[in-house]
Design a protein around this motif. Structure first.
Motif, PDB file in Angstrom:
ATOM      1  N   SER A   1       0.850  -1.183   0.000  1.00 47.20           N
ATOM      2  CA  SER A   1       0.000   0.000   0.000  1.00 47.20           C
ATOM      3  C   SER A   1       0.894   1.244   0.000  1.00 47.20           C
ATOM      4  CB  SER A   1      -0.913   0.003   1.233  1.00 47.20           C
ATOM      5  OG  SER A   1      -0.141   0.060   2.423  1.00 47.20           O
ATOM      6  N   PRO A   2       0.355   2.400  -0.416  1.00 37.47           N
ATOM      7  CA  PRO A   2       1.189   3.613  -0.487  1.00 37.47           C
ATOM      8  C   PRO A   2       1.818   4.026   0.832  1.00 37.47           C
ATOM      9  CG  PRO A   2      -0.817   3.914  -1.751  1.00 37.47           C
ATOM     10  CD  PRO A   2      -0.974   2.621  -1.011  1.00 37.47           C
ATOM     11  N   ASP A   3       1.162   3.718   1.962  1.00 40.93           N
ATOM     12  CA  ASP A   3       1.752   4.073   3.256  1.00 40.93           C
ATOM     13  C   ASP A   3       2.636   2.957   3.813  1.00 40.93           C
ATOM     14  OD1 ASP A   3      -0.077   2.161   4.086  1.00 40.93           O
ATOM     15  OD2 ASP A   3      -1.303   3.542   5.276  1.00 40.93           O
ATOM     16  N   GLY A   4       2.714   1.845   3.105  1.00 39.89           N
ATOM     17  CA  GLY A   4       3.583   0.744   3.533  1.00 39.89           C
ATOM     18  C   GLY A   4       3.047  -0.083   4.672  1.00 39.89           C
ATOM     19  N   LYS A   5       1.829   0.191   5.132  1.00 38.27           N
ATOM     20  CA  LYS A   5       1.292  -0.522   6.290  1.00 38.27           C
ATOM     21  C   LYS A   5       0.594  -1.829   5.923  1.00 38.27           C
ATOM     22  CE  LYS A   5       0.681   3.641   9.103  1.00 38.27           C
ATOM     23  NZ  LYS A   5      -0.282   4.495   9.853  1.00 38.27           N
TER      24      LYS A   5
ATOM     25  N   LEU B   1       0.475  -5.142   2.957  1.00 33.36           N
ATOM     26  CA  LEU B   1       1.018  -5.862   1.820  1.00 33.36           C
ATOM     27  C   LEU B   1      -0.093  -6.748   1.281  1.00 33.36           C
ATOM     28  CD1 LEU B   1       3.464  -6.741   0.051  1.00 33.36           C
ATOM     29  CD2 LEU B   1       3.880  -8.547   1.738  1.00 33.36           C
ATOM     30  N   ALA B   2      -0.423  -6.561   0.005  1.00 40.23           N
ATOM     31  CA  ALA B   2      -1.451  -7.393  -0.627  1.00 40.23           C
ATOM     32  C   ALA B   2      -0.781  -8.477  -1.458  1.00 40.23           C
ATOM     33  CB  ALA B   2      -2.353  -6.543  -1.513  1.00 40.23           C
ATOM     34  N   SER B   3      -1.391  -9.655  -1.460  1.00 35.68           N
ATOM     35  CA  SER B   3      -0.876 -10.762  -2.271  1.00 35.68           C
ATOM     36  C   SER B   3      -2.058 -11.495  -2.899  1.00 35.68           C
ATOM     37  CB  SER B   3      -0.030 -11.723  -1.426  1.00 35.68           C
ATOM     38  OG  SER B   3      -0.763 -12.215  -0.320  1.00 35.68           O
ATOM     39  N   VAL B   4      -1.833 -12.023  -4.102  1.00 32.24           N
ATOM     40  CA  VAL B   4      -2.898 -12.747  -4.789  1.00 32.24           C
ATOM     41  C   VAL B   4      -2.446 -14.174  -5.043  1.00 32.24           C
ATOM     42  CG1 VAL B   4      -3.836 -10.686  -5.846  1.00 32.24           C
ATOM     43  CG2 VAL B   4      -2.141 -11.998  -7.083  1.00 32.24           C
ATOM     44  N   TYR B   5      -3.430 -15.077  -5.064  1.00 34.74           N
ATOM     45  CA  TYR B   5      -3.152 -16.501  -5.087  1.00 34.74           C
ATOM     46  C   TYR B   5      -3.933 -17.202  -6.191  1.00 34.74           C
ATOM     47  CZ  TYR B   5      -1.251 -15.443  -0.498  1.00 34.74           C
ATOM     48  OH  TYR B   5      -0.520 -14.893   0.523  1.00 34.74           O
ATOM     49  N   GLU B   6      -3.450 -18.379  -6.547  1.00 37.77           N
ATOM     50  CA  GLU B   6      -4.124 -19.141  -7.584  1.00 37.77           C
ATOM     51  C   GLU B   6      -5.444 -19.754  -7.117  1.00 37.77           C
ATOM     52  OE1 GLU B   6      -1.448 -21.924  -9.406  1.00 37.77           O
ATOM     53  OE2 GLU B   6      -0.886 -20.459 -10.927  1.00 37.77           O
ATOM     54  N   ASP B   7      -5.794 -19.585  -5.833  1.00 40.55           N
ATOM     55  CA  ASP B   7      -7.105 -20.040  -5.365  1.00 40.55           C
ATOM     56  C   ASP B   7      -8.162 -18.939  -5.536  1.00 40.55           C
ATOM     57  OD1 ASP B   7      -6.541 -18.229  -3.377  1.00 40.55           O
ATOM     58  OD2 ASP B   7      -6.547 -19.679  -1.735  1.00 40.55           O
ATOM     59  N   HIS B   8      -7.824 -17.898  -6.331  1.00 43.71           N
ATOM     60  CA  HIS B   8      -8.724 -16.801  -6.693  1.00 43.71           C
ATOM     61  C   HIS B   8      -8.859 -15.757  -5.584  1.00 43.71           C
ATOM     62  CE1 HIS B   8     -11.022 -20.075  -9.246  1.00 43.71           C
ATOM     63  NE2 HIS B   8      -9.734 -20.008  -9.528  1.00 43.71           N
ATOM     64  N   SER B   9      -8.109 -15.871  -4.511  1.00 45.40           N
ATOM     65  CA  SER B   9      -8.277 -14.962  -3.378  1.00 45.40           C
ATOM     66  C   SER B   9      -7.181 -13.894  -3.351  1.00 45.40           C
ATOM     67  CB  SER B   9      -8.255 -15.728  -2.059  1.00 45.40           C
ATOM     68  OG  SER B   9      -6.952 -16.213  -1.768  1.00 45.40           O
ATOM     69  N   ILE B  10      -7.490 -12.829  -2.614  1.00 46.71           N
ATOM     70  CA  ILE B  10      -6.535 -11.760  -2.321  1.00 46.71           C
ATOM     71  C   ILE B  10      -6.431 -11.670  -0.807  1.00 46.71           C
ATOM     72  CG2 ILE B  10      -6.048  -9.295  -2.569  1.00 46.71           C
ATOM     73  CD1 ILE B  10      -8.116  -9.372  -4.940  1.00 46.71           C
ATOM     74  N   ARG B  11      -5.243 -11.521  -0.307  1.00 49.69           N
ATOM     75  CA  ARG B  11      -5.056 -11.405   1.134  1.00 49.69           C
ATOM     76  C   ARG B  11      -4.255 -10.151   1.469  1.00 49.69           C
ATOM     77  NH1 ARG B  11      -6.085 -15.978   4.407  1.00 49.69           N
ATOM     78  NH2 ARG B  11      -6.945 -17.699   3.194  1.00 49.69           N
ATOM     79  N   LEU B  12      -4.555  -9.557   2.615  1.00 53.43           N
ATOM     80  CA  LEU B  12      -3.842  -8.392   3.114  1.00 53.43           C
ATOM     81  C   LEU B  12      -3.069  -8.783   4.365  1.00 53.43           C
ATOM     82  CD1 LEU B  12      -6.659  -5.699   2.716  1.00 53.43           C
ATOM     83  CD2 LEU B  12      -4.671  -6.038   1.243  1.00 53.43           C
ATOM     84  N   TRP B  13      -1.837  -8.276   4.460  1.00 52.29           N
ATOM     85  CA  TRP B  13      -0.941  -8.629   5.554  1.00 52.29           C
ATOM     86  C   TRP B  13      -0.352  -7.380   6.186  1.00 52.29           C
ATOM     87  CZ3 TRP B  13      -0.841 -13.939   6.069  1.00 52.29           C
ATOM     88  CH2 TRP B  13      -1.207 -14.680   4.948  1.00 52.29           C
ATOM     89  N   ASP B  14       0.017  -7.493   7.448  1.00 47.39           N
ATOM     90  CA  ASP B  14       0.805  -6.465   8.115  1.00 47.39           C
ATOM     91  C   ASP B  14       2.274  -6.836   7.900  1.00 47.39           C
ATOM     92  OD1 ASP B  14       2.326  -4.960   9.916  1.00 47.39           O
ATOM     93  OD2 ASP B  14       0.735  -4.886  11.398  1.00 47.39           O
ATOM     94  N   PRO B  15       3.027  -6.068   7.110  1.00 48.32           N
ATOM     95  CA  PRO B  15       4.401  -6.463   6.815  1.00 48.32           C
ATOM     96  C   PRO B  15       5.339  -6.419   8.017  1.00 48.32           C
ATOM     97  CG  PRO B  15       3.936  -4.289   5.917  1.00 48.32           C
ATOM     98  CD  PRO B  15       2.642  -4.840   6.409  1.00 48.32           C
ATOM     99  N   GLN B  16       4.936  -5.713   9.064  1.00 43.98           N
ATOM    100  CA  GLN B  16       5.784  -5.666  10.258  1.00 43.98           C
ATOM    101  C   GLN B  16       5.655  -6.925  11.113  1.00 43.98           C
ATOM    102  OE1 GLN B  16       8.011  -3.210  10.586  1.00 43.98           O
ATOM    103  NE2 GLN B  16       7.179  -2.449   8.641  1.00 43.98           N
ATOM    104  N   THR B  17       4.469  -7.531  11.096  1.00 38.86           N
ATOM    105  CA  THR B  17       4.252  -8.717  11.934  1.00 38.86           C
ATOM    106  C   THR B  17       4.094  -9.997  11.129  1.00 38.86           C
ATOM    107  OG1 THR B  17       1.837  -8.468  11.926  1.00 38.86           O
ATOM    108  CG2 THR B  17       3.079  -7.247  13.616  1.00 38.86           C
ATOM    109  N   GLY B  18       3.778  -9.861   9.838  1.00 39.29           N
ATOM    110  CA  GLY B  18       3.515 -11.043   9.025  1.00 39.29           C
ATOM    111  C   GLY B  18       2.143 -11.645   9.272  1.00 39.29           C
ATOM    112  N   GLU B  19       1.296 -10.955  10.033  1.00 38.81           N
ATOM    113  CA  GLU B  19      -0.037 -11.454  10.351  1.00 38.81           C
ATOM    114  C   GLU B  19      -1.052 -11.015   9.296  1.00 38.81           C
ATOM    115  OE1 GLU B  19      -0.809 -13.485  12.875  1.00 38.81           O
ATOM    116  OE2 GLU B  19       1.314 -13.518  13.448  1.00 38.81           O
ATOM    117  N   ALA B  20      -2.031 -11.898   9.021  1.00 42.70           N
ATOM    118  CA  ALA B  20      -3.102 -11.560   8.099  1.00 42.70           C
ATOM    119  C   ALA B  20      -3.982 -10.473   8.698  1.00 42.70           C
ATOM    120  CB  ALA B  20      -3.926 -12.795   7.774  1.00 42.70           C
ATOM    121  N   VAL B  21      -4.481  -9.579   7.847  1.00 41.87           N
ATOM    122  CA  VAL B  21      -5.375  -8.506   8.270  1.00 41.87           C
ATOM    123  C   VAL B  21      -6.744  -8.773   7.659  1.00 41.87           C
ATOM    124  CG1 VAL B  21      -5.835  -6.028   8.212  1.00 41.87           C
ATOM    125  CG2 VAL B  21      -3.474  -6.855   8.394  1.00 41.87           C
ATOM    126  N   GLY B  22      -7.711  -9.090   8.493  1.00 46.37           N
ATOM    127  CA  GLY B  22      -9.055  -9.365   8.006  1.00 46.37           C
ATOM    128  C   GLY B  22      -9.166 -10.684   7.265  1.00 46.37           C
TER     129      GLY B  22
END
Length: 376
Positions: free
Chosen positions: A149-153, A155-176
């Motif tokens: 994201s523009p503020d760096g808070k 990290l979005a990633s996309v997968y071959e299972d058709h999903s998109i996931r958002l992560w906190d890059p400082q902790t590596g934890e999924a967000v939502g």
């Protein structure tokens, strides 16, 4: 409208393109295992090819200050390059166990994210040239693309299972929860410049807009493409969203209304695999499956002159203790340079930068080059 002939300088198809932050350079990564660097104003090569990967180069990305270029490859490594010299910075970054499909710098340049077929996202410290401890993000599907994201808070990633996931890059934890709704692979994602929207392009022929704070879809899917959507990209001012498709066209959209802006940009020789705006938003670069590159003027919606190669930089080689250009030998190197690999030297602006045994040498060869008669 007259369309220029497709540009084909790489010996194999171009797989990734990226503008530098100041818009003065453009990098292209190819199936020929090399990266080319271009001057976007003169449309000529400004570097000899960056060579060092042992397989196809899937992704290239400039650091925010433009001084480093990152590349991800099917050789399962990431490399960092100096855009000033074209020389690889240190050893390859290793850790992925399969192809690296995507690389992306954080907005402050302190992190580099990589996504791989091995179903992981990894974070790296570009200055230390090492993995960030505890940063491995695992999932049960292959990672197609990563984007900060523009503020760096986030990290979005996309997968071959058709999903998109958002992560906190400082902790590596999924967000939502995962963002779901596409019925086919998601091949591309991009945050809007203000970070309020996330766009995704999919093999289900649609583009979707998301609210990254809530994970909810915004409006209806954008459905004017007739085939898979390979790439999406916001303009720097957020006014346009561009998309490239298997239907050989580019479309521009108003992300606030979801409406198409004008007619599609046509005339490409093959499927449009990626789209990228220049830093000032005036140009749109398209990479096609057949390796050709097309540049569009966003205001006039006209095709610009295609990029061209400068014979001066036509594949210089190190052979039998000589640096050669075309069929001409132009510089004999003393014994301390004889064991150099391809990624340990670069030719640019009349200077030869060499990095034998960890020691950098810069040689002015402009006068020698000026006496050559090139034969190609």
């Amino acid at each position: 409208m007259q369309v220029e002939e497709p540009f084909r300088h790489h010996s194999k198809r171009v797989l990734s393109v990226c503008f530098s932050p100041d818009g003065k350079l453009m990098a292209s990564g190819s199936g020929d295992k090399r990266i080319q660097l271009w001057n976007t104003k003169t449309r000529a090569l400004v570097q000899c090819p960056f060579a060092g990967h042992n397989n196809e180069i899937n992704s290239v990305c400039f650091s925010p200050d433009g001084r480093i270029l990152a590349s991800g490859s099917d050789d399962m490594t990431i490399r960092l390059w100096s855009t000033e010299t074209g020389i690889a910075l240190g050893e390859p970054l290793t850790g992925h166990s399969s192809w690296v499909w995507s690389v992306c710098f954080s907005p402050d340049g302190k992190l580099l994210a990589s996504g791989s077929k091995d179903e992981t996202v990894r974070l790296w410290d570009p200055q230390a040239r090492a993995a960030v401890a505890g940063s491995l993000i695992s999932h049960s599907a292959k990672v197609k693309s990563v984007c900060f994201s523009p503020d760096g808070k986030r990290l979005a990633s996309v997968y071959e299972d058709h999903s998109i996931r958002l992560w906190d890059p400082q902790t590596g934890e999924a967000v939502g929860e995962p963002l779901t709704g596409h019925s086919g692979w998601v091949d591309s994602i991009c945050f809007s410049p203000d970070g309020k929207l996330l766009a995704s392009g999919s093999y289900d022929d649609t583009i979707r807009l998301w609210d990254p704070q809530t994970g909810a879809g915004v409006g209806e899917p954008l459905t004017d493409h007739s085939h898979e959507v390979n790439s999406v990209c916001f303009s720097p001012d957020g006014k346009y969203l561009a998309s490239g498709s298997e239907d050989n066209t580019i479309r521009l959209w108003d992300p606030q209304t979801g409406a198409a802006v004008g007619e599609p940009l046509e005339g490409h020789s093959d499927a449009v695999m990626s789209v990228s705006f220049s830093s000032d938003g005036t140009l749109l670069l398209a990479r096609c499956r057949d390796g050709s590159l097309a540049t569009w003027d966003v205001t006039t919606r006209q095709r610009c002159d295609t990029l061209r190669s400068d014979p001066f930089y036509a594949n210089p080689r190190f052979q039998d203790h000589w640096i050669t250009v075309g069929s001409s030998r132009f510089l004999w190197l003393p014994p301390q340079y004889w064991d150099m690999k391809a990624h340990e030297w670069a030719l640019r602006d009349g200077r030869l930068a060499a990095y034998p045994n960890g020691s950098l040498s810069i040689l002015d060869v402009s006068q020698v080059l000026g006496t050559l008669t090139y034969q190609y």
